[in-house]
Scaffold this active site. Sequence first.
Site, mmCIF file in Angstrom:
data_model
loop_
_atom_site.group_PDB
_atom_site.id
_atom_site.type_symbol
_atom_site.label_atom_id
_atom_site.label_comp_id
_atom_site.label_asym_id
_atom_site.label_seq_id
_atom_site.Cartn_x
_atom_site.Cartn_y
_atom_site.Cartn_z
ATOM 1 C CD GLN A 110 52.712 39.126 42.459
ATOM 2 O OE1 GLN A 110 51.762 39.669 43.017
ATOM 3 N NE2 GLN A 110 52.584 38.490 41.307
ATOM 4 C CE LYS A 113 50.224 35.612 42.910
ATOM 5 N NZ LYS A 113 49.211 36.656 42.558
ATOM 6 C CE LYS A 125 49.565 43.286 43.921
ATOM 7 N NZ LYS A 125 49.213 42.072 43.150
ATOM 8 N N GLY A 164 48.684 45.577 36.464
ATOM 9 C CA GLY A 164 47.410 45.918 37.098
ATOM 10 C C GLY A 164 47.087 45.034 38.291
ATOM 11 C CG ASP A 165 45.994 43.673 42.426
ATOM 12 O OD1 ASP A 165 46.314 42.489 42.255
ATOM 13 O OD2 ASP A 165 45.334 44.037 43.422
ATOM 14 C CB THR A 208 44.312 36.464 36.325
ATOM 15 O OG1 THR A 208 45.377 37.367 36.046
ATOM 16 C CG2 THR A 208 44.364 36.030 37.774
ATOM 17 C CG ASN A 239 41.258 41.079 34.489
ATOM 18 O OD1 ASN A 239 41.980 40.202 34.958
ATOM 19 N ND2 ASN A 239 41.240 41.340 33.192
ATOM 20 C CB SER A 375 52.953 39.825 33.574
ATOM 21 O OG SER A 375 51.741 40.511 33.768
HETATM 22 P P1 NDP Z 1 39.097 44.384 39.539
HETATM 23 O O1 NDP Z 1 39.323 45.745 40.084
HETATM 24 O O2 NDP Z 1 38.956 44.183 38.089
HETATM 25 O O3 NDP Z 1 37.840 43.704 40.251
HETATM 26 C C1 NDP Z 1 37.790 43.577 41.633
HETATM 27 C C2 NDP Z 1 36.447 42.958 41.998
HETATM 28 O O4 NDP Z 1 36.468 42.603 43.375
HETATM 29 C C3 NDP Z 1 35.293 43.923 41.819
HETATM 30 O O5 NDP Z 1 34.131 43.217 41.527
HETATM 31 C C4 NDP Z 1 35.220 44.572 43.202
HETATM 32 O O6 NDP Z 1 33.936 45.112 43.515
HETATM 33 C C5 NDP Z 1 35.519 43.401 44.095
HETATM 34 N N1 NDP Z 1 36.130 43.917 45.331
HETATM 35 C C6 NDP Z 1 37.267 44.624 45.432
HETATM 36 N N2 NDP Z 1 37.511 44.980 46.706
HETATM 37 C C7 NDP Z 1 36.486 44.490 47.407
HETATM 38 C C8 NDP Z 1 36.171 44.513 48.779
HETATM 39 N N3 NDP Z 1 36.941 45.151 49.687
HETATM 40 N N4 NDP Z 1 35.029 43.870 49.166
HETATM 41 C C9 NDP Z 1 34.239 43.229 48.246
HETATM 42 N N5 NDP Z 1 34.498 43.186 46.934
HETATM 43 C C10 NDP Z 1 35.606 43.801 46.531
HETATM 44 O O7 NDP Z 1 40.339 43.515 40.108
HETATM 45 P P2 NDP Z 1 40.880 42.111 39.606
HETATM 46 O O8 NDP Z 1 39.778 41.283 39.069
HETATM 47 O O9 NDP Z 1 42.080 42.350 38.789
HETATM 48 O O10 NDP Z 1 41.399 41.480 40.996
HETATM 49 C C11 NDP Z 1 40.605 40.615 41.795
HETATM 50 C C12 NDP Z 1 41.500 39.820 42.717
HETATM 51 O O11 NDP Z 1 42.399 39.022 41.941
HETATM 52 C C13 NDP Z 1 42.403 40.631 43.633
HETATM 53 O O12 NDP Z 1 42.563 39.940 44.859
HETATM 54 C C14 NDP Z 1 43.726 40.664 42.900
HETATM 55 O O13 NDP Z 1 44.809 40.876 43.780
HETATM 56 C C15 NDP Z 1 43.746 39.258 42.330
HETATM 57 N N6 NDP Z 1 44.612 39.026 41.187
HETATM 58 C C16 NDP Z 1 44.541 39.793 40.057
HETATM 59 C C17 NDP Z 1 45.341 39.522 38.985
HETATM 60 C C18 NDP Z 1 45.235 40.277 37.698
HETATM 61 O O14 NDP Z 1 45.942 39.924 36.765
HETATM 62 N N7 NDP Z 1 44.399 41.290 37.590
HETATM 63 C C19 NDP Z 1 46.354 38.451 39.029
HETATM 64 C C20 NDP Z 1 46.298 37.645 40.226
HETATM 65 C C21 NDP Z 1 45.470 37.956 41.257
HETATM 66 P P3 NDP Z 1 33.726 46.713 43.527
HETATM 67 O O15 NDP Z 1 33.657 47.106 42.101
HETATM 68 O O16 NDP Z 1 32.463 46.892 44.265
HETATM 69 O O17 NDP Z 1 34.906 47.297 44.256
HETATM 70 O O1 2IT Z 2 48.487 39.486 41.938
HETATM 71 C C1 2IT Z 2 48.987 39.373 40.800
HETATM 72 O O2 2IT Z 2 49.666 38.399 40.485
HETATM 73 C C2 2IT Z 2 48.741 40.444 39.835
HETATM 74 N N1 2IT Z 2 48.017 41.390 40.138
HETATM 75 C C3 2IT Z 2 49.388 40.411 38.481
HETATM 76 C C4 2IT Z 2 50.818 40.851 38.573
HETATM 77 C C5 2IT Z 2 51.531 41.019 37.258
HETATM 78 O O3 2IT Z 2 52.662 41.513 37.322
HETATM 79 O O4 2IT Z 2 51.006 40.674 36.201
#
Ligand code: NDP
Ligand code: 2IT
Length: 443
Positions: A110, A113, A125, A164-165, A208, A239, A375
């Site tokens: 992070q 990034k 984080k 969130g994450d 994202t 998401n 954000s």
């Molecule tokens: P969500 O919780 O909305 O979705 C996560 C997705 O990934 C779900 O479909 C979940 O499936 C799957 N998943 C999670 N853990 C696992 C695992 N161990 N094995 C297989 N599938 C898995 O999270 P986000 O969409 O927000 O985040 C997804 C990725 O993007 C993460 O790596 C996060 O760090 C990254 N990210 C998110 C940002 C954001 O703004 N939200 C910004 C930048 C990066 P299931 O429902 O079965 O767990």
């Molecule tokens: O991994 C990421 O960059 C995030 N989950 C979003 C972080 C944020 O502060 O919006």
Amino acid sequence: MSYTMNVLQKAKERNPNEPEFHQAMTEILTTLQPFVDARPEYENAGILERLVEPERILMFRVPWVDDNGKIRVNKGYRVQFNSAIGPYKGGIRFHPSVCLSIIKFLGFEQIFKNSLTGQPIGGGKGGADFDPKGKSDREIMAFCQSFMTELFRHIGSDTDVPAGDIGVGGREVGYMYGQYKRLTNRFEGVFTGKGLTYGGSLARTEATGYGLVYFTDEMLRQHGDSLKDKTAVVSGSGNVAIYATKKAQQLGSKVVALSDSNGYIYDVDGIDLAVVKEIKDVRRGRISEYKNYKPNAVYTEGKGIWNIKCDIALPCATQNELNENDAEALVNNGCIAVCEGANMPSTLEATEVFLRNKILFAPGKAANAGGVATSALEMCQNSMRTSWTFDEVDQKLKGIMVNIYNNVSSAAKEAGHEDNFVVGANIAGFKKIAAAMMAQGAV
Ligand code: NDP
Ligand code: 2IT
């Protein structure tokens, strides 16, 4: 041994049993090595030793009461990694796999990034080993309130701004924000990803995934190509995956697969996002249910999504979801670009396969930076006591992603590694943080 490799080795020894953190440090320090070792001022200022050591780590007990009246306990974390260029900024993850190693790798990534976004945000984080799956709404609220009952004293709109994450979306942010406000008596921009009725920014939900596709689009455009008529595979169905799919579809790609931790669906007609949103956002169900709505789709239990033939791969689920064999399968099937929506979804070996085969590979810290960048736009709107329209925020996001692409691409070229965006992102991110740390002295 060189300065950089020496710091890496010592950091691994000092932080045993943290494989994900080791992986993130290995990728970043290995690619920074020639750049850093050619500039002794970094060693003189102890920049790398400081960079790999978080400024502060908080670990705390999170007790909460379940629907049967039983007291449960989870581990809570916040790693305040680096504040050289702004308040700590980064998401909160709720997932049973959460441990110190995972939060440290995420916090370390992070820092770079957030530097790449060009905005004034440091790196942090947090999270908990809490599993939101199958919990009632009341249990989620009880957990979020308890989590914030400790965290509130360590954060603030100019100190540390969570978001969130995985496992933390609008609902969880609302419960945590409400508890923060109650404990501090302050209505301030201490969280991002807030709801639109209490200070959230338009387009943060989409940011994202949209940003990932804006980056991909720019990268392809500068290589004489586009997303039009491409076949894409997206992993995850949360998401990031949902809004990456939406934007890729808008730009003319056909997305044929999505997944969750149980398995993946393949829809030769192209994913119907309304169905996915109904399953995931409304019913909080499993991706396997997609075939109940779309009989043509095929559901496969377990891993294997990367064996599907595609032009563009967008891993948007979680760390290390794409290994060396998966990378080889993608290359053999003619994939031209892999852009990471998740944080560190490709293993080090998979990344090597992409680079060796000259696939256009966009690492997460550059390609998924649109979320945290938006954000920072939310923080800006909160400070100004204003709100911008969806289009204003979306245009700013697009500009930021194009800018990140250009900076990463030029840094790669300057380092003599044209189109190696791993090298480019790490150097471009590092330069600003190192300059800010040197200017501020031994802190
Ligand atoms: P969500 O919780 O909305 O979705 C996560 C997705 O990934 C779900 O479909 C979940 O499936 C799957 N998943 C999670 N853990 C696992 C695992 N161990 N094995 C297989 N599938 C898995 O999270 P986000 O969409 O927000 O985040 C997804 C990725 O993007 C993460 O790596 C996060 O760090 C990254 N990210 C998110 C940002 C954001 O703004 N939200 C910004 C930048 C990066 P299931 O429902 O079965 O767990
Ligand atoms: O991994 C990421 O960059 C995030 N989950 C979003 C972080 C944020 O502060 O919006």
